[in-house]
Design a protein around this motif. Sequence first.
Motif, PDB file in Angstrom:
ATOM      1  N   GLU A   1      -0.710  17.274  24.655  1.00 27.66           N
ATOM      2  CA  GLU A   1       0.707  16.924  24.594  1.00 27.66           C
ATOM      3  C   GLU A   1       1.197  16.811  23.155  1.00 27.66           C
ATOM      4  O   GLU A   1       2.389  16.963  22.881  1.00 27.66           O
ATOM      5  N   LEU A   2       0.269  16.548  22.239  1.00 27.86           N
ATOM      6  CA  LEU A   2       0.627  16.378  20.833  1.00 27.86           C
ATOM      7  C   LEU A   2      -0.538  16.864  19.976  1.00 27.86           C
ATOM      8  O   LEU A   2      -1.701  16.608  20.304  1.00 27.86           O
ATOM      9  N   VAL A   3      -0.229  17.551  18.887  1.00 28.15           N
ATOM     10  CA  VAL A   3      -1.241  17.949  17.910  1.00 28.15           C
ATOM     11  C   VAL A   3      -1.001  17.162  16.628  1.00 28.15           C
ATOM     12  O   VAL A   3       0.133  17.121  16.129  1.00 28.15           O
ATOM     13  N   CYS A   4      -2.055  16.523  16.114  1.00 30.80           N
ATOM     14  CA  CYS A   4      -1.949  15.751  14.876  1.00 30.80           C
ATOM     15  C   CYS A   4      -2.843  16.365  13.807  1.00 30.80           C
ATOM     16  O   CYS A   4      -3.933  16.866  14.117  1.00 30.80           O
ATOM     17  N   PHE A   5      -2.383  16.289  12.558  1.00 37.80           N
ATOM     18  CA  PHE A   5      -3.113  16.835  11.422  1.00 37.80           C
ATOM     19  C   PHE A   5      -3.374  15.707  10.415  1.00 37.80           C
ATOM     20  O   PHE A   5      -2.658  15.580   9.414  1.00 37.80           O
ATOM     21  N   PRO A   6      -4.396  14.871  10.655  1.00 37.24           N
ATOM     22  CA  PRO A   6      -4.673  13.770   9.728  1.00 37.24           C
ATOM     23  C   PRO A   6      -5.102  14.290   8.367  1.00 37.24           C
ATOM     24  O   PRO A   6      -5.693  15.366   8.251  1.00 37.24           O
ATOM     25  N   GLU A   7      -4.781  13.510   7.332  1.00 39.56           N
ATOM     26  CA  GLU A   7      -5.174  13.867   5.968  1.00 39.56           C
ATOM     27  C   GLU A   7      -6.105  12.831   5.352  1.00 39.56           C
ATOM     28  O   GLU A   7      -6.703  13.092   4.301  1.00 39.56           O
ATOM     29  N   THR A   8      -6.217  11.666   5.989  1.00 40.97           N
ATOM     30  CA  THR A   8      -7.072  10.593   5.481  1.00 40.97           C
ATOM     31  C   THR A   8      -7.730   9.870   6.643  1.00 40.97           C
ATOM     32  O   THR A   8      -7.312  10.003   7.811  1.00 40.97           O
ATOM     33  N   THR A   9      -8.741   9.075   6.325  1.00 39.36           N
ATOM     34  CA  THR A   9      -9.375   8.226   7.333  1.00 39.36           C
ATOM     35  C   THR A   9      -8.352   7.258   7.916  1.00 39.36           C
ATOM     36  O   THR A   9      -8.365   6.968   9.123  1.00 39.36           O
ATOM     37  N   GLU A  10      -7.457   6.766   7.076  1.00 43.85           N
ATOM     38  CA  GLU A  10      -6.424   5.838   7.544  1.00 43.85           C
ATOM     39  C   GLU A  10      -5.503   6.492   8.572  1.00 43.85           C
ATOM     40  O   GLU A  10      -5.054   5.837   9.525  1.00 43.85           O
ATOM     41  N   ASP A  11      -5.227   7.787   8.399  1.00 41.74           N
ATOM     42  CA  ASP A  11      -4.430   8.505   9.399  1.00 41.74           C
ATOM     43  C   ASP A  11      -5.144   8.500  10.752  1.00 41.74           C
ATOM     44  O   ASP A  11      -4.518   8.306  11.801  1.00 41.74           O
ATOM     45  N   VAL A  12      -6.447   8.740  10.728  1.00 40.90           N
ATOM     46  CA  VAL A  12      -7.224   8.751  11.975  1.00 40.90           C
ATOM     47  C   VAL A  12      -7.169   7.376  12.625  1.00 40.90           C
ATOM     48  O   VAL A  12      -6.996   7.249  13.852  1.00 40.90           O
ATOM     49  N   GLN A  13      -7.314   6.325  11.825  1.00 40.86           N
ATOM     50  CA  GLN A  13      -7.230   4.971  12.373  1.00 40.86           C
ATOM     51  C   GLN A  13      -5.868   4.710  13.015  1.00 40.86           C
ATOM     52  O   GLN A  13      -5.787   4.107  14.092  1.00 40.86           O
ATOM     53  N   ALA A  14      -4.807   5.156  12.366  1.00 34.96           N
ATOM     54  CA  ALA A  14      -3.460   4.939  12.905  1.00 34.96           C
ATOM     55  C   ALA A  14      -3.274   5.665  14.236  1.00 34.96           C
ATOM     56  O   ALA A  14      -2.679   5.126  15.185  1.00 34.96           O
ATOM     57  N   ILE A  15      -3.779   6.884  14.322  1.00 35.36           N
ATOM     58  CA  ILE A  15      -3.678   7.658  15.569  1.00 35.36           C
ATOM     59  C   ILE A  15      -4.455   6.968  16.683  1.00 35.36           C
ATOM     60  O   ILE A  15      -3.963   6.817  17.814  1.00 35.36           O
ATOM     61  N   LEU A  16      -5.663   6.505  16.374  1.00 36.84           N
ATOM     62  CA  LEU A  16      -6.479   5.853  17.400  1.00 36.84           C
ATOM     63  C   LEU A  16      -5.883   4.519  17.839  1.00 36.84           C
ATOM     64  O   LEU A  16      -6.059   4.104  18.989  1.00 36.84           O
TER      65      LEU A  16
END
Length: 458
Positions: free
Chosen positions: A45-60
């Motif tokens: 439903e959504l594609v995300c392109f994280p750039e940092t570990t913090e981005d991954v944490q925010a998505i999770l």
Amino acid sequence: MSAETTTDWIKIVSSRLAADQVSVSEGERYRHSHDESDHSAVEPELVCFPETTEDVQAILETARQFKVPVTAFGAGSGLEGQAIPVQKGISLNFERMNQVLHFAPEDLLVTVQPGITRLTLNQRINRHGLQFPVDPGADATIGGMAATNASGTTAVRYGVMRDQILDMEVVLADGSVIHTGTKAKKSSSGYSVGGLFTGSEGTLGIITEITLKLHAIPEHTIAASCTFDTPRECAEAANSVLLMGIPVQRMEFVDAPSIKKVNEYGGYGLPEKHSLFFEFAGLTQSAIEDAQIAEELLIDQGAQNWHVAADAEERASIWKARHEMAYAYRHQPGVAVTGGDVCVPISKLPDLLEHGRELIETSGLEGGLLGHIGDGNFHTCIVYDPTSVEQKELAFGINDQLAFRAIELGGTCTGEHGVGLGKRKFQETEHGAALTLFKNMKQMLDPHNILNPGKIFE
């Protein structure tokens, strides 16, 4: 999940990332709906392109709140559907996390982000006389290779991904960040959790950094090939090379139908017989002597058409042909191809190769056997008409029979492609009571089942 709720979590994820880090476009959703396997595509439903570990944490964090599935995506080169978001949700593409974070040639190690590909990594380090040797054929991402415990043609010498990883940074489902090891070459401290996350296919955590061992580029490399009359003779000859202690860098088997197919595809002019391909590498004199000893041994065992590549260009052509074997089957219009990936103790390989050829020939389908004979791992390429239910059942049935037979022989249903969707049916037979332990670990680390649900087991 209602349409309103879906809109809510997409809005929240989008608010936590830059505008160009999220996409709901049909093109991106389709790109992330499939890999190179023959498993059915499912669009996220959504594609995300994280750039940092913090981005991954925010998505999770949002995924936990709304119980949204999250599936990691590398290069999309997998062969068992690991990157297919079967329960939709979020596809997490790591192509922007593609940097070398720390390179220490004096320590023979490098720390990278998961989205860097193996060829890009080698371009960065080769000028220092170093290499990352794991070669699955495709230009896969290092994160994807870690997640599936990939290997390939050089595993007979260097081992698999699990043997190359010193440390990983992993974001767990609860948002915490852990390290699985250190930069030391060995440790006896605590549990070996690195081995747990390597090969876990993104079901236990999201890998955001990887520290790898590096190896010196050999001074001299020799490629050679020979043929035998039967697959059994190829396997027995390969085993004798190993038992003699000849240090091969690559040792590959390709059956006669596959040689014929790749000749038609790429015009290589290889002898159309069951074949072994070798690579010997090291100091110049030792590599030459290793090749000569192998030649004498193999000819004594009935090898024909022994040929040593004349130069680096011909050597590259030999391995290009080897890597194109599967594509030679797949490029045909109007057909589908399914592939197996079994691995057994070396001594059991002659029987299983022979059994594989018998199954294909009895089925009446076109197909071949090829693979990493030096470590007991080989693949099938079986061609079928996708509009024919009967042919599809025959093709998949061959792979099922080979997988169950490999397990009976003390081997595994997958040597390097991973479990994903296609190998779930074999897990109980292969692992027995340990499968309950797998599920308990999954429940402990991912209680809401948001990390790549539906993979490895239901």
